[in-house]
Design a protein around this motif. Sequence first.
Motif, short mmCIF file in Angstrom:
data_model
loop_
_atom_site.label_atom_id
_atom_site.label_comp_id
_atom_site.label_asym_id
_atom_site.label_seq_id
_atom_site.Cartn_x
_atom_site.Cartn_y
_atom_site.Cartn_z
N ARG A 299 0.82 -1.34 -0.08
CA ARG A 299 0.07 0.04 -0.09
C ARG A 299 0.81 1.18 -0.07
NH1 ARG A 299 -5.03 1.69 0.97
NH2 ARG A 299 -5.75 -0.37 1.11
N GLU A 300 1.87 1.10 0.69
CA GLU A 300 2.69 2.33 1.02
C GLU A 300 3.29 2.55 -0.31
OE1 GLU A 300 5.50 2.11 4.02
OE2 GLU A 300 7.04 3.54 2.98
N VAL A 303 0.92 4.28 -2.54
CA VAL A 303 0.74 5.65 -2.33
C VAL A 303 1.69 6.38 -2.84
CG1 VAL A 303 0.68 7.19 -0.52
CG2 VAL A 303 -0.49 5.16 -0.33
N LEU A 304 3.24 5.85 -2.72
CA LEU A 304 4.17 6.56 -3.38
C LEU A 304 4.13 7.05 -4.66
CD1 LEU A 304 7.15 4.95 -1.18
CD2 LEU A 304 6.34 7.31 -1.04
N LYS A 305 3.62 5.97 -5.51
CA LYS A 305 3.58 5.95 -6.81
C LYS A 305 2.51 6.89 -7.15
CE LYS A 305 5.27 1.51 -8.70
NZ LYS A 305 4.99 0.54 -9.29
N ALA A 306 1.54 6.98 -6.41
CA ALA A 306 0.36 7.97 -6.74
C ALA A 306 0.83 9.26 -6.41
CB ALA A 306 -0.81 7.55 -5.75
N LEU A 307 1.76 9.41 -5.38
CA LEU A 307 2.31 10.71 -4.96
C LEU A 307 2.97 11.43 -6.21
CD1 LEU A 307 2.81 10.64 -1.24
CD2 LEU A 307 1.16 11.75 -2.71
N GLY A 308 3.71 10.50 -7.31
CA GLY A 308 4.59 10.96 -8.45
C GLY A 308 6.02 10.16 -7.87
N ALA A 309 6.14 9.35 -7.07
CA ALA A 309 7.31 8.84 -7.09
C ALA A 309 7.88 7.87 -8.27
CB ALA A 309 7.56 7.97 -5.83
N ARG A 440 0.84 -1.68 -9.11
CA ARG A 440 0.09 -0.83 -9.85
C ARG A 440 -0.63 0.07 -8.74
NH1 ARG A 440 -3.56 -3.32 -14.23
NH2 ARG A 440 -4.00 -0.93 -14.78
N PRO A 441 -0.70 1.47 -8.61
CA PRO A 441 -1.19 2.27 -7.52
C PRO A 441 -2.91 1.82 -7.63
CG PRO A 441 -0.26 3.55 -9.11
CD PRO A 441 0.12 2.18 -9.42
N ALA A 442 -3.42 2.07 -8.74
CA ALA A 442 -4.78 1.99 -8.79
C ALA A 442 -5.29 0.73 -8.09
CB ALA A 442 -5.40 1.86 -10.33
N LEU A 445 -4.87 0.74 -4.29
CA LEU A 445 -5.90 1.93 -3.58
C LEU A 445 -7.25 1.60 -3.60
CD1 LEU A 445 -3.94 5.15 -4.64
CD2 LEU A 445 -3.76 3.85 -2.41
N ARG A 446 -7.51 0.52 -4.77
CA ARG A 446 -8.93 0.29 -5.04
C ARG A 446 -9.42 -0.56 -3.86
NH1 ARG A 446 -8.60 -1.56 -10.09
NH2 ARG A 446 -8.97 0.46 -10.95
N ALA B 49 -9.27 7.19 -10.54
CA ALA B 49 -7.99 6.64 -10.89
C ALA B 49 -7.63 7.06 -12.24
CB ALA B 49 -8.15 5.14 -10.66
N LEU B 54 -3.91 7.09 -12.47
CA LEU B 54 -3.07 5.92 -11.74
C LEU B 54 -3.69 4.77 -12.64
CD1 LEU B 54 -4.33 6.40 -8.04
CD2 LEU B 54 -2.48 7.01 -8.99
N ASP B 55 -4.59 4.86 -13.41
CA ASP B 55 -4.81 3.84 -14.55
C ASP B 55 -4.99 4.47 -15.74
OD1 ASP B 55 -5.63 1.44 -15.13
OD2 ASP B 55 -7.35 0.97 -13.65
N THR B 78 3.76 9.88 -14.59
CA THR B 78 4.68 10.00 -13.17
C THR B 78 4.73 11.43 -12.81
OG1 THR B 78 5.65 7.74 -13.35
CG2 THR B 78 6.44 9.47 -11.74
N ARG B 81 1.47 13.22 -12.05
CA ARG B 81 0.99 12.80 -10.42
C ARG B 81 1.67 13.48 -9.41
NH1 ARG B 81 0.72 7.19 -12.42
NH2 ARG B 81 2.60 6.84 -11.25
N SER B 82 2.97 13.75 -9.92
CA SER B 82 3.84 14.52 -8.77
C SER B 82 3.60 15.90 -8.66
CB SER B 82 5.37 14.43 -9.18
OG SER B 82 5.79 14.92 -10.25
N PHE B 87 -3.76 13.78 -4.36
CA PHE B 87 -4.61 12.54 -3.87
C PHE B 87 -4.98 12.86 -2.39
CE2 PHE B 87 -2.93 10.84 -7.45
CZ PHE B 87 -4.06 10.22 -7.98
N PHE B 89 -7.11 10.53 0.38
CA PHE B 89 -7.70 8.99 0.47
C PHE B 89 -8.62 8.83 1.73
CE2 PHE B 89 -3.40 8.77 -1.74
CZ PHE B 89 -3.97 8.21 -2.83
N ILE B 95 2.67 8.16 4.97
CA ILE B 95 3.58 7.12 5.25
C ILE B 95 3.99 7.11 6.64
CG2 ILE B 95 5.98 6.64 4.59
CD1 ILE B 95 4.14 6.74 2.04
N PHE B 110 8.99 14.82 -4.59
CA PHE B 110 8.66 14.26 -5.78
C PHE B 110 8.12 15.19 -6.81
CE2 PHE B 110 7.15 10.60 -3.21
CZ PHE B 110 8.31 9.79 -3.23
#
Lengths: 448, 224
Positions: A299-300, A303-309, A440-442, A445-446, B49, B54-55, B78, B81-82, B87, B89, B95, B110
Amino acid sequence: MRSVGVIAILAVAIALSISMLIARDAVSAKINSVRASTGNTITVSPKGFFGFSGGGTPLKATKIDGLLSIANVTAVQESLSEELTSTSTSLKSPTTAGSLGSQFGGPGASPSGSSTTFSIPVRVIGTNSPGNAVTGGANGGGTEKLTSGKAFSPTSKADVAIVGSSLASKNKLKVGSTFTAWKSKITVVGIFSAGSTFTDASALMPLATVQKLADASNQVTSATVVVNSINNVASVQKKVAKAVGSKADVTSTEQTVQTQLAPLNSVKTISTYTLLGAVVAAALILLLSMLMIVRERRREIGVLKALGAPNRSIIGQFISESTTFTIIGAIVGFFIGVVISSPITSALVSASSGSSTASNTGGFVRPAGGASGFTGGGSGFTPPSGSPSGGALHFGGVTNTLSQIHTSVGWTTLGFALVAAVVIAALGSTVATATIVRIRPAEVLRSE
Amino acid sequence: MLKVENLNKTFHTDAGDVHAVKKVSFSANHGEMVAIIGASGSGKSTLLALLGLLDAPDEGSIVVDDVELANLDSAGRTRFRSRGVGFVFQQFNLIPNLSAKENIKLALEFAHWPKEDRDARADAMLNMVGLDTTKSDRRPAKLSGGEQQRVAIARAFAAQPQLILADEPTGSLDRSTGQKIVELLRSAATQQQATVLVVTHDEKVAQKADRRLEIEDGVLRELA
């Protein structure tokens, strides 16, 4: 707590690999040391020949000369041993027969060993290697050194001799003196001392001269083949045996030493496989641990990927984590490995030696450069390097010496620890890395 | 401005194809807060998403400030998204081993926010969401649910994105705290001039938005 557990398991695996590496190095060093001490020579002698106590047909000098053409052979030292009796020489032997002489060698010696009167013959050795031939063995000889005069050349055909100090003293010989042998006048060009009464009672003469005077043309009674490397002794020995045929004994210490070293080689093999196994186990432990950590932190990561990492950033974080585990594990494991290496090595060697004792009992090692029997394979001034006592026989106790192995830690071991840590960290991170990339973040998070 | 046209997404499962989003079209302006309501499985989270990259949609267009997002490659997605989207949730998703402030600074990192400005920006965002400054160094586990969501909102707005996507932001909070969080999102949208899309099944939350859209079986329609 989980991190401590991972580090502890890694430390144990690395400690095992370090101790195995140290054991392997120690055993290898011992093997090399033993092999180096046995010398790099091969002895060729007539079949059944054992000095004047054996029989056999003399070797043909022309055939022996041909051994020099065999690959990796650097020199061939030939000798022809002869005896001069009172009828063939003016020399008198300084050695008294005594009861041993009567029992073992004297003409007319009675079976009971009671002494009868006879003279010990004077031993003459024709050699093409007066400065680098071999002495010792049952002769009890050591290194022969010129005390006066000079040596003759290897190819000399002159009627000259270098006499032992006892023989010279007994016969009042000096450099320039003469004596008769085979009805020829021989000039003394040098006097040597070997520290042994028996050896100092002999004389060295040019091989060609002895062959001519003793009517032994093209004959030699012993040859020492010098090989360029200990590692080539076995292969050269086979070629020499093939070249000289079935009428000669071709011996080296290689085979005997290999038998003696078998337990150590076994330990070396065990330690090598255990070493590799421990490194692989450590990598596997880290791999599974990292996989578990990645799954737990899925999950972490999402989230990181969703934040653009970017993937590389997340992967870098996990690799640094696994590297930290590995480095701490390697440091702890290194010290544990160093501490336990000595007892583990001793235990391995003891266990391995114990299992092979039966096959070794009663064996012996005759280091190369040894004499072929009581008359020696030749004479010279300097035994080959590494020959511990000029060819003395060492009975069974070698096994005990082999078990005395000292472990030590060098830069190689430290370097290995470093490389192993890097390899373990790299291998341990691969699957985790692949898993991270696939997340895959989607989807993560889904499932919220 | 966000403009979505004919967005489609189908999931291929063992049980058959699931058309999660069907020809969705809508637009939203800067500073506007739009609520998307729908029952579970209606496709609202899938839509979010897709909008957050994200998708990837099967087809359709997503344009943010005249930039087509649907055709971006992996690196471009990417990057967006940064910097372009934030987002929020339901489960906060901070973190866990970073403090409240560090969570915000991570988002700034990021987004390639200038390093020397990150600290001040994080403080400003925490101030904006009304988190007690003495709690900025606490880890999420040491904060209440409402406080964690405030930090999450601060993180979402930190890099000044054009788009904020909030998925059930009050779902894990009590009613009172939930109301405050929605008001916070509302004011932040205005203050930051970001387009805020809030997915919720709570009618009271939806009523706080400027506009309400309902999604049912993947089909989106505007409510009066």
